[in-house]
Write a protein that holds these residues in place. Structure first.
Motif, PDB file in Angstrom:
ATOM      1  N   MET A 144     -36.269   7.835 -25.206  1.00 34.19           N
ATOM      2  CA  MET A 144     -35.189   7.814 -24.372  1.00 34.19           C
ATOM      3  C   MET A 144     -34.891   9.247 -23.714  1.00 34.19           C
ATOM      4  O   MET A 144     -35.307  10.322 -24.028  1.00 34.19           O
ATOM      5  N   GLN A 145     -34.588   9.113 -22.376  1.00 32.21           N
ATOM      6  CA  GLN A 145     -34.627  10.333 -21.426  1.00 32.21           C
ATOM      7  C   GLN A 145     -33.161  11.243 -22.102  1.00 32.21           C
ATOM      8  O   GLN A 145     -32.281  10.663 -22.398  1.00 32.21           O
ATOM      9  N   GLU A 146     -33.357  12.597 -21.619  1.00 36.15           N
ATOM     10  CA  GLU A 146     -32.325  13.534 -22.055  1.00 36.15           C
ATOM     11  C   GLU A 146     -32.042  14.312 -20.619  1.00 36.15           C
ATOM     12  O   GLU A 146     -32.869  14.893 -20.101  1.00 36.15           O
ATOM     13  N   PHE A 147     -30.801  14.252 -20.387  1.00 37.41           N
ATOM     14  CA  PHE A 147     -30.322  14.927 -19.027  1.00 37.41           C
ATOM     15  C   PHE A 147     -29.705  16.187 -19.492  1.00 37.41           C
ATOM     16  O   PHE A 147     -28.640  16.087 -20.049  1.00 37.41           O
ATOM     17  N   LEU A 148     -30.233  17.400 -18.976  1.00 41.19           N
ATOM     18  CA  LEU A 148     -29.492  18.682 -19.377  1.00 41.19           C
ATOM     19  C   LEU A 148     -29.041  19.579 -17.993  1.00 41.19           C
ATOM     20  O   LEU A 148     -29.724  19.529 -16.860  1.00 41.19           O
ATOM     21  N   ILE A 149     -27.824  19.651 -17.935  1.00 37.83           N
ATOM     22  CA  ILE A 149     -27.034  20.559 -16.940  1.00 37.83           C
ATOM     23  C   ILE A 149     -26.641  21.654 -17.353  1.00 37.83           C
ATOM     24  O   ILE A 149     -25.935  22.480 -16.483  1.00 37.83           O
ATOM     25  N   LEU A 150     -26.586  22.157 -18.799  1.00 37.25           N
ATOM     26  CA  LEU A 150     -26.008  23.301 -19.343  1.00 37.25           C
ATOM     27  C   LEU A 150     -27.106  24.271 -19.160  1.00 37.25           C
ATOM     28  O   LEU A 150     -27.618  24.711 -20.225  1.00 37.25           O
TER      29      LEU A 150
ATOM     30  N   PRO B 155     -30.513  25.190 -16.184  1.00 43.07           N
ATOM     31  CA  PRO B 155     -31.199  24.623 -15.138  1.00 43.07           C
ATOM     32  C   PRO B 155     -31.153  23.180 -15.480  1.00 43.07           C
ATOM     33  O   PRO B 155     -31.544  22.629 -16.255  1.00 43.07           O
ATOM     34  N   LEU B 156     -31.296  22.528 -13.987  1.00 43.76           N
ATOM     35  CA  LEU B 156     -31.217  20.981 -14.342  1.00 43.76           C
ATOM     36  C   LEU B 156     -32.483  20.439 -14.810  1.00 43.76           C
ATOM     37  O   LEU B 156     -33.619  21.089 -14.213  1.00 43.76           O
ATOM     38  N   GLU B 157     -32.607  19.835 -15.761  1.00 40.80           N
ATOM     39  CA  GLU B 157     -33.907  19.348 -16.211  1.00 40.80           C
ATOM     40  C   GLU B 157     -33.877  17.770 -16.939  1.00 40.80           C
ATOM     41  O   GLU B 157     -32.579  17.476 -17.495  1.00 40.80           O
ATOM     42  N   VAL B 158     -34.775  16.939 -16.734  1.00 45.26           N
ATOM     43  CA  VAL B 158     -34.685  15.777 -17.267  1.00 45.26           C
ATOM     44  C   VAL B 158     -35.865  15.728 -18.254  1.00 45.26           C
ATOM     45  O   VAL B 158     -36.912  16.101 -17.935  1.00 45.26           O
ATOM     46  N   ARG B 159     -35.535  15.174 -19.507  1.00 43.95           N
ATOM     47  CA  ARG B 159     -36.846  15.119 -20.567  1.00 43.95           C
ATOM     48  C   ARG B 159     -37.173  13.989 -21.205  1.00 43.95           C
ATOM     49  O   ARG B 159     -36.184  13.152 -21.373  1.00 43.95           O
ATOM     50  N   SER B 160     -38.269  13.509 -21.342  1.00 46.23           N
ATOM     51  CA  SER B 160     -38.666  12.222 -21.802  1.00 46.23           C
ATOM     52  C   SER B 160     -39.419  12.469 -23.251  1.00 46.23           C
ATOM     53  O   SER B 160     -39.847  13.965 -23.656  1.00 46.23           O
ATOM     54  N   GLU B 161     -39.883  11.595 -23.843  1.00 45.83           N
ATOM     55  CA  GLU B 161     -40.633  11.849 -25.089  1.00 45.83           C
ATOM     56  C   GLU B 161     -41.916  12.432 -24.770  1.00 45.83           C
ATOM     57  O   GLU B 161     -42.708  13.300 -25.608  1.00 45.83           O
TER      58      GLU B 161
ATOM     59  N   GLN C  78     -27.020  11.118 -24.049  1.00 46.08           N
ATOM     60  CA  GLN C  78     -28.326  11.385 -23.318  1.00 46.08           C
ATOM     61  C   GLN C  78     -27.819  12.623 -22.547  1.00 46.08           C
ATOM     62  O   GLN C  78     -28.768  13.142 -21.916  1.00 46.08           O
ATOM     63  N   VAL C  79     -26.595  13.203 -22.210  1.00 49.24           N
ATOM     64  CA  VAL C  79     -26.215  14.117 -21.394  1.00 49.24           C
ATOM     65  C   VAL C  79     -25.924  15.490 -22.330  1.00 49.24           C
ATOM     66  O   VAL C  79     -24.864  15.287 -23.165  1.00 49.24           O
ATOM     67  N   ASP C  80     -26.384  16.485 -22.133  1.00 49.78           N
ATOM     68  CA  ASP C  80     -26.267  17.746 -23.007  1.00 49.78           C
ATOM     69  C   ASP C  80     -24.792  18.103 -22.945  1.00 49.78           C
ATOM     70  O   ASP C  80     -23.967  18.367 -23.934  1.00 49.78           O
ATOM     71  N   ALA C  81     -24.230  17.972 -21.855  1.00 49.76           N
ATOM     72  CA  ALA C  81     -22.741  18.491 -21.676  1.00 49.76           C
ATOM     73  C   ALA C  81     -21.836  17.500 -22.445  1.00 49.76           C
ATOM     74  O   ALA C  81     -20.843  18.131 -22.865  1.00 49.76           O
ATOM     75  N   ARG C  82     -22.148  16.215 -22.436  1.00 50.06           N
ATOM     76  CA  ARG C  82     -21.192  15.289 -23.129  1.00 50.06           C
ATOM     77  C   ARG C  82     -21.544  15.565 -24.781  1.00 50.06           C
ATOM     78  O   ARG C  82     -20.460  15.452 -25.478  1.00 50.06           O
TER      79      ARG C  82
ATOM     80  N   LEU D  89     -24.762  23.973 -14.452  1.00 49.47           N
ATOM     81  CA  LEU D  89     -25.042  23.621 -12.943  1.00 49.47           C
ATOM     82  C   LEU D  89     -25.455  24.947 -12.400  1.00 49.47           C
ATOM     83  O   LEU D  89     -24.681  24.933 -11.145  1.00 49.47           O
ATOM     84  N   ALA D  90     -26.053  26.007 -12.766  1.00 51.03           N
ATOM     85  CA  ALA D  90     -26.108  27.251 -12.251  1.00 51.03           C
ATOM     86  C   ALA D  90     -26.971  27.155 -10.800  1.00 51.03           C
ATOM     87  O   ALA D  90     -26.280  27.989  -9.724  1.00 51.03           O
ATOM     88  N   GLU D  91     -27.638  26.147 -10.473  1.00 48.54           N
ATOM     89  CA  GLU D  91     -28.205  26.123  -9.252  1.00 48.54           C
ATOM     90  C   GLU D  91     -27.296  25.383  -8.273  1.00 48.54           C
ATOM     91  O   GLU D  91     -28.057  25.596  -6.830  1.00 48.54           O
TER      92      GLU D  91
END
Length: 536
Positions: free
Chosen positions: A1-7, A9-15, A94-98, A131-133
């Motif tokens: 499952m993908q992980e979406f990070l906005i807290l 730098p914007l980043e998406v991680r998979s396994e 999947q979203v770090d902010a949530r 969302l620093a960038e």
């Protein structure tokens, strides 16, 4: 499952590790979609946000190319095309902010020791500013500020848990630094005063309030009720100020739950999203771009230049379609059977919204509701109409005798103070208090409360209030407060769910002696629902 990070730098991680997102356009598109994850974002809105007020001729094609590139990176089942735009099909987990917001809500429902651990986990989610960038992108700034404020709330709550757990001296340096960074914020000052007092530094505790007062004086403001009460407690050397002796912090959530199950809370729902509505109307009616984007002003322009008919048609389309209940609507609908089982009166719900989402929530829950709505135009202007379940609406000509027709012992009553959309084809009862002229007429009439049916007016005078969903940029709340309560504070302790309140907002609530709950409305009603399960 993908992980979406906005807290951070914007980043998406998979396994397998980080996923490449391409250039700035794809990254901005992903961030914009993540802010509305699970919701359809119109193509037109994305073009406006990503390309500005003067987009190039090929903006739509460029956006489509960015979608194709991002879909290739994320997979075809993640970024979907859904008319009139696109939707990011991801869950809140999947979203770090949530996840952070859910942990913050969980912490509020926990004891001090558990709360501290949950808050530490919540703060560990952060990798940098939200969302620093995209800090200079207008579309990202509001959400970035909101999330950064929630991070500050989590820090405050973690420090409060440390004080409550008997470690006040350990957190004094961190609190002093926090107060220096945020001299106008009341919560760090209150915590610093408590920590200093508990550490035996009584004079320093009082000096901390003096410094806070001096900072507020520069804006013509005064310290809030909470720190003033705390000052009095320090001067009296109350035993409850020492952790572990006779108490601790006041549990507002428990008090609200107790009042809710007794049927003594009047929820007051505001028109959240007023800024978005103003922008929509400005676009629909060609409102000049160099003028302030205030909802009443934009509506006045539309009515003056095009007539009230086209304005009402546009509002009807907007609000007739806005029937999907929000979590707060479903929460209030779920309260009805609980109150009935306990033999408590049903709810009186006050609203300045125009849509039918709350009515839909009650319908889906199998609950009936009486609707009482203000009439802004036509022969019954200045009065209220009443629609009982399954019956035709009727005007309330003599509110002082209109008692038996409305009973909170029988079912919930929804009181709409600013009119509403009429779902029936002839739209006979449709009206909106929305333009500057509408508000002037509203102000010029006798006290709105005197037009409210007598049974409801009596309930308003004998209840706690829970304000949800107000934006201070939308001044209709100040109008409602003035018209219904005048300059008097409410008679019973009341609360406002106001995430990340500004000093101006805090001062406004203090004027009416209303306690501010610095938490997101959706997260807070989830917390209340969990607390209510424990008393059901």
């Amino acid at each position: 499952m993908q992980e979406f990070l906005i807290l951070g730098p914007l980043e998406v991680r998979s396994e397998e590790g980080p996923i490449g997102l391409g250039g700035p356009r794809q990254r901005a598109l992903l961030a914009a979609l993540l802010l509305r994850a699970g919701r359809v974002v119109p193509t037109e809105q994305l073009v406006d946000e990503l390309y500005g007020a003067d987009p190039p001729p090929n903006a739509t094609a460029s956006l489509q190319n960015a979608v194709v590139a991002l879909r290739k990176a994320l997979g075809p089942d993640v970024l979907l095309t859904r008319a009139p735009g696109y939707v990011l099909a991801v869950t809140a987990e999947q979203v770090d902010a949530r996840r952070f917001e859910q942990l913050l809500a969980d912490a509020r429902a926990s004891g001090a020791d558990e709360r501290r651990g949950i808050l530490l986990r919540a703060l560990d989610v952060w990798r940098g500013p939200a969302l620093a960038e995209f800090a200079f992108q207008e579309w990202a700034q509001t959400e970035a500020r909101r999330l950064d404020e929630l991070r500050l709330v989590a820090v405050e709550e973690r420090l409060a848990a440390d004080v409550e757990l008997g470690r006040p001296a350990d957190v004094v340096p961190e609190l002093e630094s926090l107060v220096r960074e945020h001299p106008l914020r009341e919560r760090p000052c209150e915590l610093l005063m408590r920590a200093l007092y508990a550490a035996g530094r009584h004079a320093d505790a009082l000096a901390a309030l003096d410094a806070h007062r001096a900072a507020l004086d520069e804006l013509g403001l005064a310290p809030g009720e909470a720190v003033r009460r705390l000052q009095a407690s320090i001067l009296r050397h109350d035993a409850g100020l020492t952790p572990g002796r006779n108490g601790g912090s006041h549990d507002a959530d428990a008090e609200i739950v107790k009042a809710l199950v007794a049927g003594r809370v009047v929820p007051v729902l505001g028109l959240d999203g007023g800024s978005e509505l103003a922008a929509h109307l400005a676009s629909a009616f060609g409102y000049p771009s160099d003028r302030p984007l205030d909802l009443a002003r934009v509506s006045q322009y539309a009515a003056t230049m095009n007539g009230s008919g086209p304005l009402y048609d546009e509002l009807h389309r907007r609000f007739h379609e806005a029937i999907e209940p929000l979590p707060v609507h479903r929460f209030l609908a779920a309260l009805a059977p609980m109150l009935r089982e306990r033999g408590a009166p049903h709810q009186l719900i006050v609203s300045t919204r125009y849509d039918l989402a709350l009515e839909r929530a009650f319908e889906e829950a199998g609950e009936e509701v009486d609707v009482v709505t203000y009439v802004a135009t036509g022969p019954f202007r200045g009065k209220f109409w009443h629609r009982a379940p399954g019956e035709e609406p009727c005007a309330i000509d003599v509110p002082n005798t209109y008692a038996t027709e409305l009973s909170l012992e029988r079912r919930t009553v929804l009181l709409k103070l600013h009119g509403a959309v009429d779902p029936f084809p002839d739209r006979e009862w449709e009206s909106f208090v929305i333009t500057e002229d509408d508000y002037i007429d509203y102000l010029g009439r006798s006290d709105v409360a005197s037009s409210v049916p007598v049974a409801l007016a009596a309930r308003l005078r004998r209840s706690h209030f829970l304000f949800i969903g107000y934006e201070m940029v939308d001044w209709n709340l100040r109008l409602v407060m003035h018209r219904v309560w005048g300059d008097r504070p409410v008679a019973y302790r009341s609360w406002a769910v106001d995430p990340s309140p500004t000093p101006l907002e805090s001062a406004f609530w203090r004027r009416f002696q209303i306690d501010v709950l610095d938490v997101e409305p959706d997260a807070y009603v989830e917390l209340l629902a969990r607390r209510l399960e424990g008393v059901a």
